[in-house]
Design a protein around this motif. Structure first.
Motif, PDB file in Angstrom:
ATOM      1  N   ARG A   1       0.930  -1.173  -0.200  1.00  0.00           N
ATOM      2  CA  ARG A   1       0.003  -0.084  -0.222  1.00  0.00           C
ATOM      3  C   ARG A   1       0.693   1.355  -0.060  1.00  0.00           C
ATOM      4  O   ARG A   1       1.928   1.400   0.638  1.00  0.00           O
ATOM      5  CB  ARG A   1      -0.876  -0.036   1.068  1.00  0.00           C
ATOM      6  CG  ARG A   1      -2.037   1.220   1.403  1.00  0.00           C
ATOM      7  CD  ARG A   1      -2.960   0.758   2.579  1.00  0.00           C
ATOM      8  NE  ARG A   1      -2.317   0.717   3.641  1.00  0.00           N
ATOM      9  CZ  ARG A   1      -1.751   1.548   4.467  1.00  0.00           C
ATOM     10  NH1 ARG A   1      -1.854   2.832   4.185  1.00  0.00           N
ATOM     11  NH2 ARG A   1      -0.977   1.267   5.721  1.00  0.00           N
ATOM     12  N   THR A   2       0.501   2.150  -0.717  1.00  0.00           N
ATOM     13  CA  THR A   2       1.182   3.644  -0.740  1.00  0.00           C
ATOM     14  C   THR A   2       1.358   4.318   0.464  1.00  0.00           C
ATOM     15  O   THR A   2      -0.045   4.193   0.844  1.00  0.00           O
ATOM     16  CB  THR A   2       0.625   4.308  -2.089  1.00  0.00           C
ATOM     17  OG1 THR A   2       0.831   3.638  -3.298  1.00  0.00           O
ATOM     18  CG2 THR A   2       1.452   5.667  -2.175  1.00  0.00           C
ATOM     19  N   ARG A   3       2.280   4.659   0.967  1.00  0.00           N
ATOM     20  CA  ARG A   3       2.381   5.278   2.026  1.00  0.00           C
ATOM     21  C   ARG A   3       2.081   7.040   1.858  1.00  0.00           C
ATOM     22  O   ARG A   3       2.502   7.560   0.975  1.00  0.00           O
ATOM     23  CB  ARG A   3       3.580   5.242   2.859  1.00  0.00           C
ATOM     24  CG  ARG A   3       4.057   3.682   3.135  1.00  0.00           C
ATOM     25  CD  ARG A   3       4.877   3.628   4.128  1.00  0.00           C
ATOM     26  NE  ARG A   3       5.076   2.147   4.527  1.00  0.00           N
ATOM     27  CZ  ARG A   3       5.751   1.800   5.659  1.00  0.00           C
ATOM     28  NH1 ARG A   3       6.559   2.647   6.001  1.00  0.00           N
ATOM     29  NH2 ARG A   3       5.952   0.532   5.786  1.00  0.00           N
ATOM     30  N   SER A   4       1.191   7.543   2.572  1.00  0.00           N
ATOM     31  CA  SER A   4       1.185   9.135   2.668  1.00  0.00           C
ATOM     32  C   SER A   4       2.284   9.768   2.946  1.00  0.00           C
ATOM     33  O   SER A   4       3.089   9.427   3.787  1.00  0.00           O
ATOM     34  CB  SER A   4      -0.334   9.434   3.742  1.00  0.00           C
ATOM     35  OG  SER A   4      -1.399   8.557   3.429  1.00  0.00           O
ATOM     36  N   ALA A   5       2.172  10.885   2.252  1.00  0.00           N
ATOM     37  CA  ALA A   5       3.316  11.715   2.576  1.00  0.00           C
ATOM     38  C   ALA A   5       3.018  12.559   4.000  1.00  0.00           C
ATOM     39  O   ALA A   5       2.036  12.837   4.452  1.00  0.00           O
ATOM     40  CB  ALA A   5       3.154  13.023   1.572  1.00  0.00           C
ATOM     41  N   VAL A   6       4.260  12.894   4.402  1.00  0.00           N
ATOM     42  CA  VAL A   6       4.299  13.567   5.916  1.00  0.00           C
ATOM     43  C   VAL A   6       4.816  14.836   5.641  1.00  0.00           C
ATOM     44  O   VAL A   6       5.804  15.178   5.021  1.00  0.00           O
ATOM     45  CB  VAL A   6       5.239  12.628   6.836  1.00  0.00           C
ATOM     46  CG1 VAL A   6       5.116  13.362   8.181  1.00  0.00           C
ATOM     47  CG2 VAL A   6       4.766  11.458   7.151  1.00  0.00           C
ATOM     48  N   SER A   7       3.813  15.799   6.335  1.00  0.00           N
ATOM     49  CA  SER A   7       4.210  17.202   6.008  1.00  0.00           C
ATOM     50  C   SER A   7       4.266  18.086   7.246  1.00  0.00           C
ATOM     51  O   SER A   7       3.498  17.979   8.141  1.00  0.00           O
ATOM     52  CB  SER A   7       3.029  17.943   5.142  1.00  0.00           C
ATOM     53  OG  SER A   7       3.524  19.342   4.692  1.00  0.00           O
ATOM     54  N   VAL A   8       5.605  18.615   7.625  1.00  0.00           N
ATOM     55  CA  VAL A   8       5.839  19.272   8.644  1.00  0.00           C
ATOM     56  C   VAL A   8       6.474  20.500   8.237  1.00  0.00           C
ATOM     57  O   VAL A   8       6.696  20.954   7.236  1.00  0.00           O
ATOM     58  CB  VAL A   8       6.630  18.360   9.556  1.00  0.00           C
ATOM     59  CG1 VAL A   8       6.297  17.105   9.809  1.00  0.00           C
ATOM     60  CG2 VAL A   8       8.119  18.274   8.643  1.00  0.00           C
ATOM     61  N   ARG A   9       6.314  21.531   9.557  1.00  0.00           N
ATOM     62  CA  ARG A   9       7.181  22.762   9.244  1.00  0.00           C
ATOM     63  C   ARG A   9       8.684  22.526   9.618  1.00  0.00           C
ATOM     64  O   ARG A   9       9.082  21.765  10.117  1.00  0.00           O
ATOM     65  CB  ARG A   9       6.558  23.650  10.350  1.00  0.00           C
ATOM     66  CG  ARG A   9       5.087  24.093  10.191  1.00  0.00           C
ATOM     67  CD  ARG A   9       4.643  25.140  11.284  1.00  0.00           C
ATOM     68  NE  ARG A   9       3.193  25.643  11.182  1.00  0.00           N
ATOM     69  CZ  ARG A   9       2.883  26.283  12.018  1.00  0.00           C
ATOM     70  NH1 ARG A   9       3.607  26.696  13.263  1.00  0.00           N
ATOM     71  NH2 ARG A   9       1.248  26.577  11.915  1.00  0.00           N
ATOM     72  N   GLU A  10       9.150  23.510   9.053  1.00  0.00           N
ATOM     73  CA  GLU A  10      10.971  23.358   9.160  1.00  0.00           C
ATOM     74  C   GLU A  10      11.019  23.979  10.660  1.00  0.00           C
ATOM     75  O   GLU A  10      10.541  24.720  11.186  1.00  0.00           O
ATOM     76  CB  GLU A  10      11.405  24.720   8.531  1.00  0.00           C
ATOM     77  CG  GLU A  10      13.089  24.455   8.512  1.00  0.00           C
ATOM     78  CD  GLU A  10      13.685  25.765   7.565  1.00  0.00           C
ATOM     79  OE1 GLU A  10      14.821  26.016   7.904  1.00  0.00           O
ATOM     80  OE2 GLU A  10      12.916  26.288   7.000  1.00  0.00           O
TER      81      GLU A  10
ATOM     82  N   PRO B   1       7.427   0.580   0.961  1.00  0.00           N
ATOM     83  CA  PRO B   1       7.201   1.467   0.079  1.00  0.00           C
ATOM     84  C   PRO B   1       7.695   2.983   0.660  1.00  0.00           C
ATOM     85  O   PRO B   1       7.933   3.047   1.774  1.00  0.00           O
ATOM     86  CB  PRO B   1       5.701   1.438  -0.077  1.00  0.00           C
ATOM     87  CG  PRO B   1       5.195   0.155   0.544  1.00  0.00           C
ATOM     88  CD  PRO B   1       6.281  -0.072   1.561  1.00  0.00           C
ATOM     89  N   PRO B   2       8.094   4.019  -0.345  1.00  0.00           N
ATOM     90  CA  PRO B   2       8.435   5.128   0.063  1.00  0.00           C
ATOM     91  C   PRO B   2       7.714   5.928   0.743  1.00  0.00           C
ATOM     92  O   PRO B   2       6.257   5.890   0.663  1.00  0.00           O
ATOM     93  CB  PRO B   2       8.992   5.811  -1.198  1.00  0.00           C
ATOM     94  CG  PRO B   2       7.997   5.100  -2.198  1.00  0.00           C
ATOM     95  CD  PRO B   2       7.847   3.921  -1.878  1.00  0.00           C
ATOM     96  N   THR B   3       8.159   6.904   1.658  1.00  0.00           N
ATOM     97  CA  THR B   3       7.175   7.653   2.488  1.00  0.00           C
ATOM     98  C   THR B   3       7.858   9.249   2.230  1.00  0.00           C
ATOM     99  O   THR B   3       9.020   9.427   2.656  1.00  0.00           O
ATOM    100  CB  THR B   3       7.280   7.416   4.181  1.00  0.00           C
ATOM    101  OG1 THR B   3       6.951   6.273   4.343  1.00  0.00           O
ATOM    102  CG2 THR B   3       6.642   8.541   4.892  1.00  0.00           C
ATOM    103  N   PRO B   4       7.203   9.803   1.628  1.00  0.00           N
ATOM    104  CA  PRO B   4       7.637  11.476   1.249  1.00  0.00           C
ATOM    105  C   PRO B   4       7.525  12.267   2.380  1.00  0.00           C
ATOM    106  O   PRO B   4       6.523  12.208   3.228  1.00  0.00           O
ATOM    107  CB  PRO B   4       6.557  11.790   0.049  1.00  0.00           C
ATOM    108  CG  PRO B   4       5.714  10.712  -0.431  1.00  0.00           C
ATOM    109  CD  PRO B   4       5.617   9.733   0.845  1.00  0.00           C
ATOM    110  N   LEU B   5       8.572  13.008   2.376  1.00  0.00           N
ATOM    111  CA  LEU B   5       8.509  14.132   3.594  1.00  0.00           C
ATOM    112  C   LEU B   5       8.486  15.350   2.946  1.00  0.00           C
ATOM    113  O   LEU B   5       9.558  15.761   2.071  1.00  0.00           O
ATOM    114  CB  LEU B   5       9.625  13.832   4.531  1.00  0.00           C
ATOM    115  CG  LEU B   5       9.978  15.075   5.479  1.00  0.00           C
ATOM    116  CD1 LEU B   5       8.869  14.854   6.497  1.00  0.00           C
ATOM    117  CD2 LEU B   5      11.124  14.656   6.206  1.00  0.00           C
TER     118      LEU B   5
END
Length: 907
Positions: free
Chosen positions: A7-16, A90-94
């Protein structure tokens, strides 16, 4: 190792500046796996530091403070530790949010070790602790109420505390603290160290009689403390009326056959179980006696103690009863039955003689043994003399007499210091002599020091054994002194000390000091201070040693008996350096070339060179002058110095002396001697040179020499070469003195030679003489005299032969030689004649060998075949005995030879 979910992994989005946790969610696996993370593409791996941490417990990637460089794709990689198989998640986008930068905040511990960590003793414990925060938090560790173990190590920028080979004392509360400028956060957990059960005391196989009590105990250590269980023949075993089990102790009262079997003790805690096994055997049998106890006769002497054994084998233990004769034995202070059943009689007397029986009885049966006791008079012994003092080399006889019961046989044994004397191995020093039935002598011949000690005579009968000893003291030369120590060393002395050796019962009167060097012939006695070293001294000084020489020392002790063996050698020492004192000897001149002064001497031995840097100083001056010329010769092995000066005439006298020196300074010179410079080479050629041919291979060369004041010849050299050769190819022969002729041999026959003569000496060669010529003779005839005929008349033998005709290149025949010798001898007698016949007188009885050869100016020709002729000296020879003998001839030549032979009255 299973596969990750696809299963494709969702991107993780964080602040700098914000912290983030990327989940690995590993697949099913067995056993352990290792986690790592790939950034963007393989094989670019995430490097762990104080900001990034990969937990080997959860597999997650923790980034305490995200930076723009962290944006990308992250892949979790897991590897099986056994199969090394690897799978990728599977890759996890950051990504970074665009709503601003995260402000600073205090640490938040995101991964930590459990509240309770359990570990087996001896294993390695790893505890993790990592926090998110801005600024990046610093991690520190401590053991609450104690110090961190000295062996503990911090890994991965202090995010992991590692304790190798963990022990019980390492257990306790540990604290992890995450801290930055905004605050801090703490986590605490308990480390518990457990141990598997371990045996301290195990069971042993046991054998009991029926009715005995069994007590088995097994002990084990462990944390938590182990508990115990018992098995019998593999089945659980519980307490019963006769059976008790308390804390690893098993007791069975009044065992019987049903209790036999294999037992196991189990020690266990929650981490493991260990086993100990043992077998219990129950014995049940009627009494029996060993064969050696069944019936025996015991012979003792009055006053002795005797024990009659009665030890039947039985289970259970039998009841023992004793009888003397047919009556039950009554115990007393002197006669008692011991606990194990044997009978003891103290202070035996004649009344104790008789027949004794012992009976053993139990529930399974009975058995009996019988013993007869006989009481004899005690044996007495006398060994003489009682104390002896002898000197090495003397002899002695020890006498041993025994008084004993006449019904008993006696045997004598001799001992030295408690050990039996081996008469065959003692080199003939000991001899046992049986004088009478009740006495024996020991002969000791040519006594050595090693024979001193306690000599014992032991007399043995069937009833008793008695012995006596005497002391033998042997006086001899002293033993070797103790280790020799070199206390102090100078250039010519050495102070030595030693410890005294055994004096062997004769006081040491004096010591002798010996030394050995590479230049001595073995050990040599050296002079000492004091001159005489008395026996009570333990040190002395060796004097008059040579400087810079390696020495070993030893000490020899002497007493009235003689001189003993030397001590072990001391360590090798070298005396100190000093100025040399020995000049070279036999300074003299040697032959040299013109204008040379050759000075020779005997080199100074290394023994007398006294130090390093040894060399020679050669001093010389013309006779009648004042100043000395000095030259240094640096080689210690040098034996010659050559001074060359073109202005020095031959045979000029010089005063010469040779001195010595080394690194310490200059030593003495040798006495002054007068030496002449070298004479010149001969200047005149020999005169009146004549060459005379003597034979086919010999030429005699003669000459005269004009006497010279300078350049006196040591000898002459003759050069010769064939007519067709060049002078450079000439062969040369030298005379050894002032001879005026030489015989050249080994030349070719019928050959013309050219010859020159010149004088020579050490300075060189003089001019050659004018060449002369001489030709060798032609070769002697190669044909031997033939058709030899002889007639014998008593001791006279008349010989005749055909003349020899030489070839064109051979010398003419000048005559003949008749050679004769007695068989077995090497020297021949010779008769020369110009005829082809001769008469030979054979003076002695025996067989003669006769040969004939031609004589020419080129030498003797080939000899004829040998003739064997017997001689009958002094006898009459009848006509029947006068016989004509022909060697290799024909009938036509016989007539010719008869006419040539000397007439004889007998034919």
């Amino acid at each position: 190792l299973g596969n990750f979910s696809g299963r494709t992994r969702s991107a993780v989005s964080v602040r700098e500046g914000q912290g983030v946790v990327l989940m690995c969610s590993p697949p099913l696996h067995s056993p352990e796996i290792i986690y790592s993370w790939v950034f963007n593409e393989f094989p670019s791996f995430v490097a762990e530091d104080s900001r990034r941490f990969i937990s080997q417990e959860t597999g997650n990637l923790y980034i305490s403070k995200v930076q723009t460089s962290d944006v990308g794709s992250y892949i979790c990689l897991v590897k099986n530790t056994v199969t090394n198989a690897r799978v990728l998640s599977p890759p996890t986008p950051l990504t970074l949010r665009n709503d601003g930068v995260m402000g600073e905040y205090e640490p938040k511990i995101e991964v930590h070790f459990p509240y309770t960590v359990t570990a087996a003793r001896g294993t390695t414990v790893k505890m993790e602790c990592f926090a998110l925060g801005n600024p990046v938090p610093t991690i520190s560790w401590r053991k609450v109420n104690g110090h961190n173990p000295s062996k503990a190590r911090l890994r991965k920028s202090q995010a992991v505390l590692e304790i190798p080979n963990v022990q019980l004392e390492d257990a306790g509360m540990y604290e992890c603290k995450a801290e930055n400028s905004r605050g801090r956060n703490v986590f605490r957990g308990q480390l518990q160290v457990y141990t598997y059960p371990h045996w301290v005391e195990k069971l042993n196989d046991t054998q009991l009689d029926s009715g005995d009590q069994l007590r088995w105990e097994c002990k084990a250590t462990g944390k938590p403390r182990p508990t115990y269980r018992w098995l019998k023949n593999g089945a659980p075993f519980w307490p019963q009326s006769r059976i008790e089990m308390v804390n690893g102790v098993l007791m069975i009262h009044s065992v019987n056959v049903s209790d036999a079997g294999m037992y196991q003790c189990l020690a266990e805690n929650k981490y493991g179980t260990i086993y100990a096994s043992a077998e219990l055997k129950i014995l049940a049998s009627a009494p029996t006696f060993p064969l050696n106890q069944m019936r025996k006769t015991i012979i003792i002497t009055k006053g002795q103690e005797v024990i009659i054994e009665c030890k039947p084998q039985a289970s259970p233990k039998p009841t023992i009863t004793w009888k003397k004769g047919d009556k039950a034995l009554r115990e007393s202070k002197r006669i008692t039955i011991l606990p194990h059943g044997s009978l003891r009689i103290l202070n035996a007397s004649k009344s104790d003689e008789g027949r004794y029986s012992c009976q053993g009885v139990n529930v399974f049966g009975s058995a009996e043994i019988i013993a007869s006791v006989s009481v004899k008079e005690p044996t007495r012994i006398e060994l003489t003399p009682k104390k002896i003092e002898l000197t090495v080399g003397e002899s002695i006889v020890l006498s041993c007499k025994a008084l004993h019961d006449n019904t008993l046989d006696v045997t004598f044994y001799w001992t030295l210091n408690g050990q039996p004397i081996d008469f065959e191995k003692e080199g003939g020093h000991f001899e046992s002599i049986k004088a009478q039935a009740s006495s024996a002598d020991l002969m000791i011949r040519n006594i050595l020091l090693m024979h001193a000690g306690r000599y014992g005579c032991r007399v043995q009968t069937a009833a008793d054994t008695v012995s006596d000893e005497t002391e033998l003291l042997v006086r001899g030369p002293p033993g070797p002194p103790g280790i020799v120590i070199v206390e102090e060393i100078t250039d010519t002395t050495a102070t030595l000390s030693w410890s005294p050796g055994a004096d062997n019962h004769s006081p040491i009167s004096l010591y002798n000091l010996q030394a050995r060097s590479p230049f001595s012939l073995g050990w040599q006695t050296v002079k000492t201070v004091p001159d005489v070293i008395s026996g009570d001294m333990e040190s002395a000084m060796a004097v008059e040693l040579n400087p810079w020489v390696e020495y070993e020392f030893r000490v020899v002790a002497t007493n009235k008996i003689g001189t003993g063996d030397p001590s072990a050698p001391s360590r090798v020492i070298r005396t100190n350096e000093a100025v040399p004192k020995t000049p070279p000897a036999n300074v003299s001149g040697r032959s040299g070339r013109r204008h040379e002064l050759v000075i020779a001497w005997e080199p100074v031995s290394e023994e007398f060179q006294s130090g390093e840097g040894f060399g020679y100083i050669v001093a010389f001056r013309p006779n009648g002058t004042r100043g000395w010329k000095e030259k240094m010769v640096t080689s210690s092995d040098a034996s010659k110095f050559i001074y060359r000066d073109e202005s020095v005439p031959p045979l000029t006298p010089f005063e010469v002396k040779v001195g010595v020196y080394n690194n310490k300074g200059d030593g003495p010179f040798s006495p002054v001697v007068v030496i002449c410079s070298a004479e010149g080479e001969p200047t005149a050629a020999p005169i009146d040179v004549k060459a005379t041919s003597l034979s086919v291979s010999e030429i005699l060369v003669a000459w005269k020499h004009i006497k010279e004041s300078l350049g006196r010849p040591q000898g002459f050299e003759v050069g010769y070469w064939k007519d067709m050769e060049q002078e450079e190819a000439a062969e040369k022969v030298k005379t050894a003195g002032n001879e005026s002729s030489i015989l050249l041999t080994g030349l070719e026959g019928n050959t013309l030679y050219h010859l020159t003569v010149r004088a020579y000496n050490a300075a060189g060669y003089g001019p050659p003489s004018t060449a002369v010529r001489a030709a060798t003779k032609k070769s002697p005839p190669s044909q031997a005299p033939s058709n030899i005929m002889w007639i014998q008349d008593g001791s006279h033998v008349s010989l005749g032969w055909e003349p020899v005709r030489p070839l064109a290149n051979e010398s003419d025949v000048m005559g003949y030689k008749v050679l004769f010798r007695q068989e077995g001898q090497s020297n021949s007698q010779v008769i020369e004649t110009q005829k082809t016949s001769a008469v030979v007188l054979l003076p002695d009885v025996g067989v003669y060998i006769i040969e004939v050869c031609a004589v020419s100016e080129g030498g003797d020709g080939t000899a004829s075949p040998q003739i064997r002729v017997p001689s009958f000296s002094g006898g009459k020879v009848t006509s029947a005995q006068s016989t004509l003998h022909v060697l290799s001839t024909s009938s036509s030549s016989v007539t010719l030879l008869l006419a040539l032979m000397v007439p004889s009255a007998s034919w």
